[in-house]
Design an enzyme around this catalytic site. Structure first.
Site, PDB file in Angstrom:
ATOM      1  N   GLY A  26      -8.506  -1.474 -31.500  1.00  0.00           N
ATOM      2  CA  GLY A  26      -7.879  -0.778 -32.614  1.00  0.00           C
ATOM      3  C   GLY A  26      -8.855  -0.436 -33.725  1.00  0.00           C
ATOM      4  N   TYR A  27      -9.858  -1.284 -33.938  1.00  0.00           N
ATOM      5  CA  TYR A  27     -10.859  -1.000 -34.964  1.00  0.00           C
ATOM      6  C   TYR A  27     -11.608   0.293 -34.638  1.00  0.00           C
ATOM      7  CZ  TYR A  27     -15.135  -1.468 -37.743  1.00  0.00           C
ATOM      8  OH  TYR A  27     -16.192  -1.227 -38.601  1.00  0.00           O
TER       9      TYR A  27
END
Length: 248
Positions: free
Chosen positions: A167-168
């Site tokens: 997700g980062y």
């Protein structure tokens, strides 16, 4: 007193300006807070850990104008919380001249297939959605300044677009697009939008990705803090709309 004995005073490029820093107790956030205070800015220090914020407060108060503390957890904050933050800045300081986004959420490299859904959503929210909600709430104040800056810190999209960044990594690509959209939409306003893309730094975030990192090219966050000051100052007008990689 000889010329050699005259003390060198830092340039007050942010004198008279109010600057909000998110993630102020992180690696780059703390270093930038110190640099901005020394450059004369009145700071609003935003972070989720009050004890660490208090330590940064003490350091910045010795370097420049007395800052304001604003504990806030970006993960749980709603748009109304950011609107209240903007109202308090206006009520206490009467203006806002810059926002520097240093808050980041990254728990380590994990295959997408095995990433906890809540962890993926948290990374997207803190690194992208919350950054936009905070910016949106502050834009009315930034527009009222004669010259203001909205500065994002951006990881290298090519690096974090590889496997395991989860997700980062996805959020960093979204953030890069957000910078360009905002620049296009605010090009005719006093609000300058830009981003700093630091090189490899000695921070906790990097340590979570590279546990045994011995890269001799690693820089201290202090080396990039000066570039954050530049983007927040009038000198940053030269880099309006750009993603600035000082090492490129």
């Amino acid at each position: 007193m000889s010329l050699l004995q005259v003390p060198v005073r830092p340039v007050q490029s942010l004198a008279g300006r109010v600057v909000l820093i998110s993630g102020a107790h992180g690696g780059l956030g703390e270093a930038s807070a110190r640099a901005c205070a020394q450059a004369g800015a009145t700071l609003v220090l935003l972070g989720r850990r009050p004890a660490k914020l208090a330590r940064i407060y003490d350091a910045c108060a010795q370097l420049g104008p007395e800052p304001l503390l604003y504990p806030l957890d970006l993960e749980g904050a709603a748009p109304d919380d950011y609107a209240e933050l903007a109202q308090r800045i206006e009520g206490n300081l009467g203006r806002l001249d810059g926002v520097l986004h240093c808050a980041a959420e990254f728990r380590g490299l994990t295959p997408l297939e095995h990433t906890d859904p809540a962890a993926f959503a948290r990374a997207i929210h803190v690194n992208l959605t919350a950054a936009w909600w905070l910016s949106q709430a502050c834009l009315p104040l930034l527009r009222r300044a004669a010259d203001s800056a909205l500065v994002f810190t951006l990881d290298n999209p090519r690096r974090v677009g590889h496997a395991y960044w989860g997700g980062y990594g996805v959020a960093q690509h979204g953030l890069a697009a957000l910078v360009q959209m905002l620049h296009a939409e605010l090009a005719s306003t006093p609000v300058r939008v830009s981003a700093l893309q630091p090189g490899p730094m000695r921070t906790m975030l990097r340590a979570r990705a590279y546990a045994e990192d011995t890269d001799p090219a690693l820089a201290d966050a202090d080396q990039y803090a000066a570039h954050c000051v530049t983007l927040l100052s009038p000198e940053g007008a030269e880099r309006r709309g750009l993603v600035w990689n000082p090492l490129a």
